[in-house]
Design a protein around this motif. Structure first.
Motif, PDB file in Angstrom:
ATOM      1  N   LYS A  78      -2.903 -29.872  18.598  1.00 57.84           N
ATOM      2  CA  LYS A  78      -1.819 -30.654  19.186  1.00 57.84           C
ATOM      3  C   LYS A  78      -1.604 -31.941  18.407  1.00 57.84           C
ATOM      4  N   ALA A  79      -2.710 -32.556  17.996  1.00 61.66           N
ATOM      5  CA  ALA A  79      -2.599 -33.787  17.217  1.00 61.66           C
ATOM      6  C   ALA A  79      -1.897 -33.521  15.898  1.00 61.66           C
ATOM      7  N   LEU A  80      -2.257 -32.434  15.241  1.00 62.99           N
ATOM      8  CA  LEU A  80      -1.647 -32.100  13.950  1.00 62.99           C
ATOM      9  C   LEU A  80      -0.159 -31.832  14.112  1.00 62.99           C
ATOM     10  N   GLN A  81       0.213 -31.110  15.142  1.00 68.24           N
ATOM     11  CA  GLN A  81       1.623 -30.806  15.394  1.00 68.24           C
ATOM     12  C   GLN A  81       2.429 -32.075  15.658  1.00 68.24           C
ATOM     13  N   ALA A  82       1.749 -33.096  16.180  1.00 70.17           N
ATOM     14  CA  ALA A  82       2.419 -34.371  16.461  1.00 70.17           C
ATOM     15  C   ALA A  82       2.505 -35.270  15.232  1.00 70.17           C
ATOM     16  N   GLY A  83       2.053 -34.766  14.084  1.00 70.58           N
ATOM     17  CA  GLY A  83       2.121 -35.542  12.857  1.00 70.58           C
ATOM     18  C   GLY A  83       0.931 -36.422  12.603  1.00 70.58           C
ATOM     19  N   CYS A  84      -0.170 -36.127  13.275  1.00 67.14           N
ATOM     20  CA  CYS A  84      -1.378 -36.946  13.186  1.00 67.14           C
ATOM     21  C   CYS A  84      -2.420 -36.231  12.328  1.00 67.14           C
ATOM     22  N   THR A  85      -2.984 -36.936  11.353  1.00 71.28           N
ATOM     23  CA  THR A  85      -4.074 -36.384  10.551  1.00 71.28           C
ATOM     24  C   THR A  85      -5.367 -36.450  11.351  1.00 71.28           C
ATOM     25  N   VAL A  86      -6.159 -35.375  11.300  1.00 67.27           N
ATOM     26  CA  VAL A  86      -7.377 -35.246  12.098  1.00 67.27           C
ATOM     27  C   VAL A  86      -8.601 -35.245  11.188  1.00 67.27           C
ATOM     28  N   ILE A  87      -9.570 -36.098  11.517  1.00 69.28           N
ATOM     29  CA  ILE A  87     -10.890 -36.041  10.899  1.00 69.28           C
ATOM     30  C   ILE A  87     -11.851 -35.587  11.977  1.00 69.28           C
ATOM     31  N   ASP A  88     -12.378 -34.383  11.818  1.00 69.45           N
ATOM     32  CA  ASP A  88     -13.167 -33.740  12.874  1.00 69.45           C
ATOM     33  C   ASP A  88     -14.644 -33.701  12.508  1.00 69.45           C
ATOM     34  N   LEU A  89     -15.495 -34.096  13.463  1.00 69.11           N
ATOM     35  CA  LEU A  89     -16.933 -34.117  13.251  1.00 69.11           C
ATOM     36  C   LEU A  89     -17.657 -33.029  14.035  1.00 69.11           C
ATOM     37  N   SER A  90     -16.908 -32.118  14.655  1.00 69.00           N
ATOM     38  CA  SER A  90     -17.518 -31.160  15.565  1.00 69.00           C
ATOM     39  C   SER A  90     -17.899 -29.839  14.919  1.00 69.00           C
ATOM     40  N   GLY A  91     -17.331 -29.536  13.758  1.00 64.75           N
ATOM     41  CA  GLY A  91     -17.522 -28.215  13.171  1.00 64.75           C
ATOM     42  C   GLY A  91     -16.621 -27.183  13.797  1.00 64.75           C
ATOM     43  N   GLY A  92     -15.632 -27.638  14.569  1.00 66.63           N
ATOM     44  CA  GLY A  92     -14.765 -26.708  15.274  1.00 66.63           C
ATOM     45  C   GLY A  92     -13.524 -26.289  14.527  1.00 66.63           C
ATOM     46  N   LEU A  93     -13.333 -26.792  13.297  1.00 64.94           N
ATOM     47  CA  LEU A  93     -12.140 -26.458  12.533  1.00 64.94           C
ATOM     48  C   LEU A  93     -12.539 -25.715  11.271  1.00 64.94           C
ATOM     49  N   ASP A  94     -12.741 -24.406  11.391  1.00 65.11           N
ATOM     50  CA  ASP A  94     -13.302 -23.621  10.296  1.00 65.11           C
ATOM     51  C   ASP A  94     -12.409 -23.548   9.071  1.00 65.11           C
ATOM     52  N   ASP A  95     -11.100 -23.698   9.244  1.00 67.52           N
ATOM     53  CA  ASP A  95     -10.188 -23.551   8.122  1.00 67.52           C
ATOM     54  C   ASP A  95      -9.859 -24.885   7.459  1.00 67.52           C
ATOM     55  N   ALA A  96     -10.509 -25.955   7.868  1.00 66.39           N
ATOM     56  CA  ALA A  96     -10.193 -27.274   7.343  1.00 66.39           C
ATOM     57  C   ALA A  96     -11.070 -27.611   6.142  1.00 66.39           C
ATOM     58  N   LEU A  97     -10.646 -28.600   5.384  1.00 72.89           N
ATOM     59  CA  LEU A  97     -11.369 -29.054   4.200  1.00 72.89           C
ATOM     60  C   LEU A  97     -12.544 -29.936   4.618  1.00 72.89           C
ATOM     61  N   ALA A  98     -13.745 -29.626   4.127  1.00 73.18           N
ATOM     62  CA  ALA A  98     -14.922 -30.453   4.384  1.00 73.18           C
ATOM     63  C   ALA A  98     -15.053 -31.476   3.264  1.00 73.18           C
ATOM     64  N   LEU A  99     -15.289 -32.744   3.646  1.00 70.49           N
ATOM     65  CA  LEU A  99     -15.319 -33.820   2.657  1.00 70.49           C
ATOM     66  C   LEU A  99     -16.514 -34.753   2.859  1.00 70.49           C
ATOM     67  N   VAL A 100     -17.158 -35.077   1.752  1.00 71.01           N
ATOM     68  CA  VAL A 100     -18.119 -36.171   1.662  1.00 71.01           C
ATOM     69  C   VAL A 100     -17.698 -36.964   0.431  1.00 71.01           C
TER      70      VAL A 100
END
Length: 334
Positions: free
Chosen positions: A85-107
């Motif tokens: 929902k946040a992404l659809q609203a134009g908001c960039t998401v930084i997720d710490l839960s491990g719940g977004l399997d298709d997202a880019l992991a960054l360090v």
């Protein structure tokens, strides 16, 4: 100059969420308005930021169109429910839960270059704290070692499982010190003065979800998708601070002098001389670096590199990494 952003922190009342808010203030992150969000049970409480008490609101009714950036310091279920929902609203998401399997992991210390091709708004994963620590320590060595295999024994603090786990360790410790009968609650057995050989349930092959996640994320962060990695996660009776015994197998002899030089030159690493060694309580807790000590060859093998790592899992491994990712992101924001 970066313009201040409206930002949301989902899970603001948890230990990682509170650390996120604290670090945003410490690093003078360009915040216009900070929205603190949590579940219905935690909404209504207050968190200090920039000298003000900010009220925590329910995430269920929040309109993410109000913000440009949202940190999800929550469980995977909450991220799955609201990150889209946040992404659809134009908001960039930084997720710490491990719940977004298709997202880019960054360090940032390991693979910051991946941001160059990223289109915003986007979903980005701040990896599990263990993967962050290992990536920070191993990334500077990639060019020196022809890495064939990495073996990790991860001694994990209870704080990775939240405040309830911290309270359970404190309660168990008090019960045992006062010679009272012990009835485990959060954990399935005694954790105080003990070691638990796995963190979470094991699958049919005997691996836990955290072990599999660590392997997957570390391969991504190091850019080595075929790297052989074996991991054993152990629950230790420590409140804060993860530690790791790491063995890196190289295809050629390891130059220890070059390794030590690379570690000393790297960002976010504090190398400890071999006449000493770092510990979570004495060194890592409250600090923003990964401590590296006991740098040595294998007992009879100069193609093996052994390391001891320790870091603050909540601060450096979780909250600070997410904020550092955000610091890089805002350079790409209009």
């Amino acid at each position: 100059m970066t313009h201040p952003l409206d930002i949301a922190v989902v899970g603001a009342t948890g230990s990682v969420g509170e650390a996120l808010v604290q670090i945003l203030e410490e690093l003078a992150f360009p915040v216009a308005t900070l929205h603190l969000l949590a579940s219905m049970e935690s909404a209504g409480s207050s968190v200090m930021f920039a000298g003000k008490k900010l009220k925590v609101r329910e995430v269920d009714s929040f309109d993410f169109a109000q913000v440009k950036l949202a940190f999800f310091a929550t469980g995977a279920a909450v991220s799955r429910s609201f990150a889209g929902k946040a992404l659809q609203a134009g908001c960039t998401v930084i997720d710490l839960s491990g719940g977004l399997d298709d997202a880019l992991a960054l360090v940032p210390e390991a693979n910051a270059e991946r941001l160059a091709s990223l289109s915003l708004p986007a979903r980005i994963v701040s990896p599990c704290s263990a993967a962050v620590a290992l990536a920070v320590a191993l990334a500077p060595l990639k060019g020196l070692l022809d890495i064939e295999r990495v073996q990790v024994m991860a001694a994990l603090a209870v704080s990775a499982q939240g405040r309830e786990a911290v309270s359970e360790l404190a309660r168990q410790t008090a019960e045992l010190l006062n010679a009272r009968p012990l009835e485990p609650r959060f954990f399935d057995r005694q954790v105080a003065f003990n070691l638990l050989a796995q963190v979470g349930a094991a699958d049919e092959q005997g691996h836990t979800a955290l072990e599999r996640r660590l392997v997957s994320e570390l391969r991504v962060l190091l850019g080595l998708p075929e790297l052989k990695i074996s991991v054993s996660c152990v629950q230790v009776p420590v409140f804060f601070g993860d530690s790791f015994s790491v063995a890196v197998q190289s295809r050629r002899p390891v130059d220890l002098a070059a390794v030590n030089q690379a570690l000393e030159a790297a960002d976010s690493i504090e190398r400890v001389e071999n006449d000493d060694y770092p510990t979570p309580v004495g060194d890592a807790v409250g600090q923003d670096v990964v401590y590296v000590g006991r740098v040595r060859h294998g007992v009879d093998e100069d193609q093996q590199l052994n390391l001891w790592l320790t870091t603050d899992n909540v601060r450096k491994g979780a909250a600070l990494n997410a904020v550092q990712v955000a610091q890089l992101l805002i350079k790409h924001m209009p």
